[in-house]
Write a protein that holds these residues in place. Structure first.
Motif, PDB file in Angstrom:
ATOM      1  N   THR A   1      39.869  27.768  50.575  1.00  0.00           N
ATOM      2  CA  THR A   1      40.607  29.273  50.756  1.00  0.00           C
ATOM      3  C   THR A   1      40.130  29.594  51.938  1.00  0.00           C
TER       4      THR A   1
ATOM      5  N   GLN B   1      46.327  33.995  53.098  1.00  0.00           N
ATOM      6  CA  GLN B   1      46.626  33.900  51.874  1.00  0.00           C
ATOM      7  C   GLN B   1      45.334  34.589  51.402  1.00  0.00           C
TER       8      GLN B   1
ATOM      9  N   SER C   1      50.818  31.444  45.476  1.00  0.00           N
ATOM     10  CA  SER C   1      49.955  30.270  44.018  1.00  0.00           C
ATOM     11  C   SER C   1      50.871  29.849  43.605  1.00  0.00           C
TER      12      SER C   1
ATOM     13  N   PHE D   1      51.092  26.769  45.045  1.00  0.00           N
ATOM     14  CA  PHE D   1      50.700  25.766  44.878  1.00  0.00           C
ATOM     15  C   PHE D   1      50.166  24.940  43.824  1.00  0.00           C
ATOM     16  N   SER D   2      51.388  25.416  42.721  1.00  0.00           N
ATOM     17  CA  SER D   2      51.050  25.324  41.293  1.00  0.00           C
ATOM     18  C   SER D   2      51.929  24.102  41.251  1.00  0.00           C
TER      19      SER D   2
ATOM     20  N   SER E   1      46.855  16.786  49.546  1.00  0.00           N
ATOM     21  CA  SER E   1      45.886  15.943  50.180  1.00  0.00           C
ATOM     22  C   SER E   1      45.508  15.426  51.040  1.00  0.00           C
TER      23      SER E   1
ATOM     24  N   LEU F   1      43.878  23.456  53.697  1.00  0.00           N
ATOM     25  CA  LEU F   1      44.703  23.335  52.651  1.00  0.00           C
ATOM     26  C   LEU F   1      44.946  22.038  52.015  1.00  0.00           C
TER      27      LEU F   1
ATOM     28  N   MET G   1      41.735  22.661  48.937  1.00  0.00           N
ATOM     29  CA  MET G   1      42.542  23.743  48.212  1.00  0.00           C
ATOM     30  C   MET G   1      42.955  22.680  47.221  1.00  0.00           C
ATOM     31  N   LEU G   2      44.081  21.264  47.788  1.00  0.00           N
ATOM     32  CA  LEU G   2      45.133  20.967  46.923  1.00  0.00           C
ATOM     33  C   LEU G   2      43.294  19.927  46.537  1.00  0.00           C
TER      34      LEU G   2
ATOM     35  N   LEU H   1      45.000  30.455  39.975  1.00  0.00           N
ATOM     36  CA  LEU H   1      45.230  28.354  41.010  1.00  0.00           C
ATOM     37  C   LEU H   1      44.201  28.212  39.647  1.00  0.00           C
TER      38      LEU H   1
END
Length: 552
Positions: A18, A59, A97, A100-101, A108, A137, A140-141, A193
């Motif tokens: 993030t 973000q 959010s 990304f859910s 990734s 990014l 995060m994934l 998340l």
């Protein structure tokens, strides 16, 4: 212990991802985001829309809050407009959010691979900074996937389940824990998340997860308040106002969490959707419902935190510490403070003529004290600039960083020269009660008038970077040099004519016009970086500019 370390590592990776995205976007689009925010504040609705867009990019509603509060501190926008931006910012982070859910884990590896290639091969370019965003990014994934994998074995432990059960149905405790997590992680997005992933793995019941989400929203407001705790009152008014909105929203929504679980959750496919859509619904309802209250909340916050009356000129006005996380904004703040320093130098320069003309010892003392103010501002600006990460600056911002440092150094040196001039005037003119000849005084007035005009032109060049004005400033340097030589010759002619007043003040007169020439040189040197960047600097001038930098 191994499973706990895996979970902590996954959470840390989520927070770091993030951070990479937020800082990367600010480095690439920071200046443009500032323009979008400022230009969109014509009314509360366009301001809210800009808040949604900017926060979706960075973000982080906290980053948007810091940028917006800095604009209020600079007087660029009003407090109600800034609070309207924050209504949109909360919706923006909630939309991210939801995005990304979704199961985007397949992206990734591609994001990380492409991002690393761009960052390594073109690290100093915009492509390299975009690569940094892609790495963030991808991390995060990846982190979200690791959180799910790490929580399953860890939270299957009876002891852990018993601990989690102890906070069941205790809304205040859930909100407190969620707020603390958001502050520690420096991101409510990461916490939401994480909670969604834990709810999906049945680590925490849904009602506990929703309470944690409310706490994360409150925590993001507290985080902004803590970050701006040492900032100017006008800056803190934005973050405190935003916290008031969040606290009201949490207080209103918390009693109705059970209704969401009873009527809405059965219509959703899984727990993840329940958490992130609750987060989105909370922010949409609160933002739409409260956007009409921005004026009222602004008045309330103004009463809570009244803006103090300005006292003196020595205190830095624009060096907001909270802006340091946004390098482009911090550079803008430093430039504004440098102009404030130049305003004080202009006051000194204008006042020195009155001291020479009227033998005003009281004014001379005041001007000498102003030099201390100039020195203090120079130190404050220099320290502030060193706190800006040079790695976070693009090519243009790095050049601007150097220009600001150079400008403040020149202003500080001009202030020192003016102070020495005043001391010489006191020792060689005021105390012995001497006067310049009428012709000599006219020469000093002429040179002084050109100096003031050139200083004002240099401030315009520094602010706007206009190449034509920079060229005009260098032309003024040549004219001033010619005038100084001509006036030195006419002074010698008066000495040959045995003019009494000229003889008595000869040493002071020669030193004075020499010092005025030195001041003019510092003023005109501000044009060199502008012309060099534009490729409009003659080879001889280029050598002179670089020689000056080496000697400095």
């Amino acid at each position: 212990m191994k499973h706990l370390l895996n979970l902590l590592a996954a959470v840390a990776l989520l927070v770091w991802g993030t951070h990479l995205v937020r800082t990367g976007v600010l480095r690439v689009f920071g200046a443009n985001l500032r323009k979008i925010l400022v230009q969109s504040m014509r009314n509360r609705f366009t301001a809210a829309l800009s808040g949604i867009g900017v926060t979706a990019l960075v973000q982080s509603s906290t980053a948007t809050s810091l940028m917006t509060s800095s604009f209020v501190g600079q007087g660029l926008v009003t407090l109600p407009a800034a609070l309207a931006v924050m209504r949109g910012a909360d919706v923006g982070t909630a939309l991210i959010s939801v995005l990304f859910s979704a199961d985007l884990s397949w992206l990734s590896p591609m994001f990380i691979f492409v991002g690393v290639v761009l960052f390594i091969t073109r690290s100093a370019t915009v492509a390299g900074r975009v690569g940094r965003v892609l790495i963030g990014l991808g991390l995060m994934l990846l982190a979200l996937q690791l959180v799910v994998e790490a929580t399953e074995p860890l939270f299957s432990s009876p002891a852990v389940r018993a601990l989690l059960a102890s906070i069941n149905s205790d809304v205040l405790l859930e909100i407190t824990i969620g707020a603390v997590l958001a502050i520690v992680a420096y991101s409510s997005l990461a916490v939401v998340l994480l909670v969604a992933a834990m709810a999906t793995s049945n680590v925490v019941p849904l009602d506990v997860a929703l309470g944690l989400v409310l706490g994360a929203n409150l925590g993001s407001g507290l985080l902004a308040v803590l970050t701006t705790a040492k900032s100017a009152v006008s800056v803190r008014q934005v973050t405190v106002g935003n916290l008031v909105f969040k606290a009201l929203g949490v207080a209103i929504v918390a009693p109705f969490v059970g209704l969401w679980i009873r009527y809405v959750q059965p219509e959703l496919p899984n727990q993840t959707h329940g958490v992130v859509l609750f987060h989105l619904a909370f922010n949409v309802v609160i933002s739409v419902g409260f956007i009409g209250l921005t004026q009222w909340i602004a008045k309330l916050v103004t009463r809570m935190l009244p803006t103090p009356q300005a006292s003196g000129t020595s205190r830095p006005h624009h060096l907001d510490p909270s802006a340091l996380s946004t390098p482009s904004l911090a550079i803008s703040n430093a430039a504004r403070e440098a102009l404030h320093q130049a305003d004080i130098v202009e006051t000194m320069l204008i006042g020195v003529l009155d001291v020479i003309r009227n033998n005003d010892t009281r004014l001379s003392q005041e001007l000498r004290q102003l030099d201390d103010t100039v020195d203090e501002l120079y130190s404050a600006i220099k320290y502030y600039m060193t706190r800006i990460s040079r790695e976070a600056l693009g090519e243009e911002e790095s050049r601007r960083w150097t220009d600001i440092i150079s400008f403040t150094i020149n202003m500080e040196q001009i202030g020192d020269i003016i102070e020495r001039v005043i001391i010489d005037v006191e020792d060689k003119k005021i105390k012995p009660q001497r006067n310049f000849s009428e012709a000599g005084m006219a020469e000093i007035v002429e040179l002084h008038g050109r100096l003031v005009a050139n200083l004002r032109l240099s401030m315009s060049v520094f602010l706007n970077g206009n190449v034509r004005d920079a060229q005009k400033l260098l032309e003024e340097k040549a004219r001033f040099r010619d005038l100084e030589r001509a006036y030195a010759t006419t002074h010698l002619d008066r000495l040959s004519d045995r003019t009494t007043l000229s003889i008595e003040t000869s040493s002071l007169h020669i030193d004075l016009i020499s010092d005025l020439k030195r001041i003019n040189s510092h003023i005109c040197s501000i044009a060199y970086p502008i012309l060099e960047s534009a490729g409009a600097l003659a080879p001889s001038r280029l050598r002179e500019s670089r020689l000056g930098k080496i000697e400095g």
